[in-house]
Design an enzyme around this catalytic site. Structure first.
Site, PDB file in Angstrom:
ATOM      1  N   TYR A 181      -1.730  12.955   1.585  1.00  0.00           N
ATOM      2  CA  TYR A 181      -0.918  11.720   1.574  1.00  0.00           C
ATOM      3  C   TYR A 181      -1.496  10.857   2.704  1.00  0.00           C
ATOM      4  O   TYR A 181      -1.652   9.668   2.573  1.00  0.00           O
ATOM      5  CB  TYR A 181       0.569  11.930   1.715  1.00  0.00           C
ATOM      6  N   LYS A 221      -3.578   7.302   2.550  1.00  0.00           N
ATOM      7  CA  LYS A 221      -3.215   6.210   3.329  1.00  0.00           C
ATOM      8  C   LYS A 221      -4.158   5.603   4.428  1.00  0.00           C
ATOM      9  O   LYS A 221      -4.322   4.560   4.322  1.00  0.00           O
ATOM     10  CB  LYS A 221      -1.731   6.308   3.636  1.00  0.00           C
TER      11      LYS A 221
HETATM   12  P1  NAD Z   1       8.672   5.382  -6.208  1.00  0.00           P
HETATM   13  O1  NAD Z   1       8.657   6.491  -6.561  1.00  0.00           O
HETATM   14  O2  NAD Z   1       9.918   4.550  -6.657  1.00  0.00           O
HETATM   15  O3  NAD Z   1       7.624   4.465  -6.853  1.00  0.00           O
HETATM   16  C1  NAD Z   1       6.313   4.787  -7.146  1.00  0.00           C
HETATM   17  C2  NAD Z   1       5.777   4.131  -8.380  1.00  0.00           C
HETATM   18  O4  NAD Z   1       4.494   4.559  -8.690  1.00  0.00           O
HETATM   19  C3  NAD Z   1       6.606   4.541  -9.697  1.00  0.00           C
HETATM   20  O5  NAD Z   1       6.677   3.284 -10.268  1.00  0.00           O
HETATM   21  C4  NAD Z   1       5.571   5.451 -10.398  1.00  0.00           C
HETATM   22  O6  NAD Z   1       5.875   5.270 -11.960  1.00  0.00           O
HETATM   23  C5  NAD Z   1       4.244   4.885 -10.120  1.00  0.00           C
HETATM   24  N1  NAD Z   1       2.889   5.799 -10.366  1.00  0.00           N
HETATM   25  C6  NAD Z   1       3.030   7.026  -9.625  1.00  0.00           C
HETATM   26  N2  NAD Z   1       1.850   7.625  -9.841  1.00  0.00           N
HETATM   27  C7  NAD Z   1       1.087   6.708 -10.850  1.00  0.00           C
HETATM   28  C8  NAD Z   1       0.159   6.729 -11.371  1.00  0.00           C
HETATM   29  N3  NAD Z   1      -0.960   7.785 -11.770  1.00  0.00           N
HETATM   30  N4  NAD Z   1      -0.355   5.524 -12.333  1.00  0.00           N
HETATM   31  C9  NAD Z   1       0.368   4.627 -12.192  1.00  0.00           C
HETATM   32  N5  NAD Z   1       1.793   4.529 -11.535  1.00  0.00           N
HETATM   33  C10 NAD Z   1       2.083   5.546 -10.678  1.00  0.00           C
HETATM   34  O7  NAD Z   1       8.402   5.258  -4.609  1.00  0.00           O
HETATM   35  P2  NAD Z   1       8.420   4.111  -3.651  1.00  0.00           P
HETATM   36  O8  NAD Z   1       8.836   4.393  -2.561  1.00  0.00           O
HETATM   37  O9  NAD Z   1       8.769   2.944  -4.342  1.00  0.00           O
HETATM   38  O10 NAD Z   1       6.806   4.128  -3.403  1.00  0.00           O
HETATM   39  C11 NAD Z   1       5.962   3.026  -3.643  1.00  0.00           C
HETATM   40  C12 NAD Z   1       4.713   3.089  -2.710  1.00  0.00           C
HETATM   41  O11 NAD Z   1       5.371   2.811  -1.319  1.00  0.00           O
HETATM   42  C13 NAD Z   1       4.041   4.243  -2.671  1.00  0.00           C
HETATM   43  O12 NAD Z   1       2.619   4.029  -2.799  1.00  0.00           O
HETATM   44  C14 NAD Z   1       4.542   4.954  -1.604  1.00  0.00           C
HETATM   45  O13 NAD Z   1       3.484   5.890  -1.024  1.00  0.00           O
HETATM   46  C15 NAD Z   1       4.766   3.907  -0.530  1.00  0.00           C
HETATM   47  N6  NAD Z   1       5.562   3.923   0.721  1.00  0.00           N
HETATM   48  C16 NAD Z   1       7.035   4.420   0.151  1.00  0.00           C
HETATM   49  C17 NAD Z   1       7.688   4.750   1.449  1.00  0.00           C
HETATM   50  C18 NAD Z   1       9.160   4.927   1.333  1.00  0.00           C
HETATM   51  O14 NAD Z   1       9.813   5.183   2.375  1.00  0.00           O
HETATM   52  N7  NAD Z   1       9.775   4.626   0.071  1.00  0.00           N
HETATM   53  C19 NAD Z   1       7.033   4.424   2.752  1.00  0.00           C
HETATM   54  C20 NAD Z   1       5.911   4.524   2.829  1.00  0.00           C
HETATM   55  C21 NAD Z   1       5.193   3.979   1.821  1.00  0.00           C
END
Ligand code: NAD
Length: 268
Positions: free
Chosen positions: A166, A170
């Site tokens: 991860y 990133k």
């Molecule tokens: P989430 O699990 O709610 O959303 C992730 C989304 O990505 C989902 O809609 C899922 O269906 C989609 N996804 C996963 N694998 C996929 C694939 N192979 N093809 C297409 N779509 C796919 O999580 P989130 O927290 O909303 O995460 C969104 C982004 O933000 C991610 O890139 C995550 O790494 C990043 N992020 C989140 C946080 C946090 O604290 N929530 C922090 C830092 C970064």
């Protein structure tokens, strides 16, 4: 339709074609809703959760916005190619791409882990944004317009034991942001990253859903709260707009001070 920020300033993305990958939940959903409020034509994209994506689309339409739901796996280049062809047909060429889809992957120390799991995280979090940016830039360059936003993480800077794939993906996406921004700078295309800290979404529900791990997480943030999805949606719609027209090739941290070494807050 334009999103009023305050009297005299508004964010207007009227009829810009926007793809937000993985927008059937979490941060992506919020970003898609903000883009629609600013007048954009939004592709709510899902891998799983078609029903949820279609519900978001109908809510956007009921509020007077424009949206469609399209599916596909971002780590599969054929599916990405087909996704962009479907967008061309439905709305015309893309103006704004938000590479949001991502997974944490399974926890595993290097050596005890499984190489397939590592490859899956790199596939979704790094290859996916590359495939999408490739298709998007082919459509943006001839028209000399576009914005690409990559959702990285505070873990583009901060190491996280057990999640080396991860963090590597990133950090890689951060450097991809800078390199692509340089490549596209003569074409009026901006490329920026947003690095969220701990935002309350399904991805980290196991952490904020448990009082002990929630306290541990809050201790890692300088501000006394977790992030909300709106914290990211608002920044994304700003970065996509002409208000941010001189910002390219950089990461905007939206982390409540998680990267500020919060342990030093009380001196020592
Ligand atoms: P989430 O699990 O709610 O959303 C992730 C989304 O990505 C989902 O809609 C899922 O269906 C989609 N996804 C996963 N694998 C996929 C694939 N192979 N093809 C297409 N779509 C796919 O999580 P989130 O927290 O909303 O995460 C969104 C982004 O933000 C991610 O890139 C995550 O790494 C990043 N992020 C989140 C946080 C946090 O604290 N929530 C922090 C830092 C970064």
């Amino acid at each position: 339709m334009a999103l009023e920020v305050r009297k005299g300033i508004s964010i207007d993305l009227t009829d810009r074609v926007v793809l937000v990958t993985g927008s059937s939940s979490g941060l992506g959903e919020s970003i898609a809703r903000y883009m629609a409020q600013a007048g954009a034509k939004v592709v709510v994209h899902y891998r799983t959760g078609k029903d949820r994506a279609e519900k978001i689309v109908s809510e956007i339409k009921a509020a007077g916005g424009k949206a469609i739901a399209l599916g596909g796996d971002v780590s599969n280049k054929e599916e990405v190619r087909n996704l962009f062809l479907s967008i061309d047909k439905a709305f015309g060429p893309i103006d704004i791409l938000v590479n949001n889809a991502g997974i944490d992957g399974k926890r595993g120390l290097v050596g005890d882990d499984n190489t397939d799991d590592w490859e899956e995280v790199i596939g979704v979090n790094l290859m996916g944004p590359y495939y999408c940016a490739r298709e998007a830039s082919k459509r943006m360059k001839p028209r000399k317009t576009g914005v690409i936003i990559n959702i990285t993480s505070v873990h583009e800077y901060v190491p996280w034991s057990g999640y080396s794939a991860y963090c590597s993906a990133k950090a890689g996406l951060s450097m991809f942001t800078k390199t692509l921004a340089q490549e596209l700078s003569d074409f009026n295309i901006r490329v920026v990253a947003i690095a969220p800290g701990a935002i309350k979404t399904p991805i980290n529900k196991d952490v904020w859903g448990n009082p002990e791990s929630l306290k541990d997480l809050l201790d890692k943030i300088a501000m006394p709260r977790l992030g909300e999805v709106d914290d990211i949606g608002r920044v994304a719609v700003f970065l996509a707009s002409d208000l941010a027209s001189y910002i390219t090739g950089t990461t905007v941290l939206v982390d409540g001070g998680m990267a500020l070494y919060p342990d030093f807050k009380h001196g020592g």
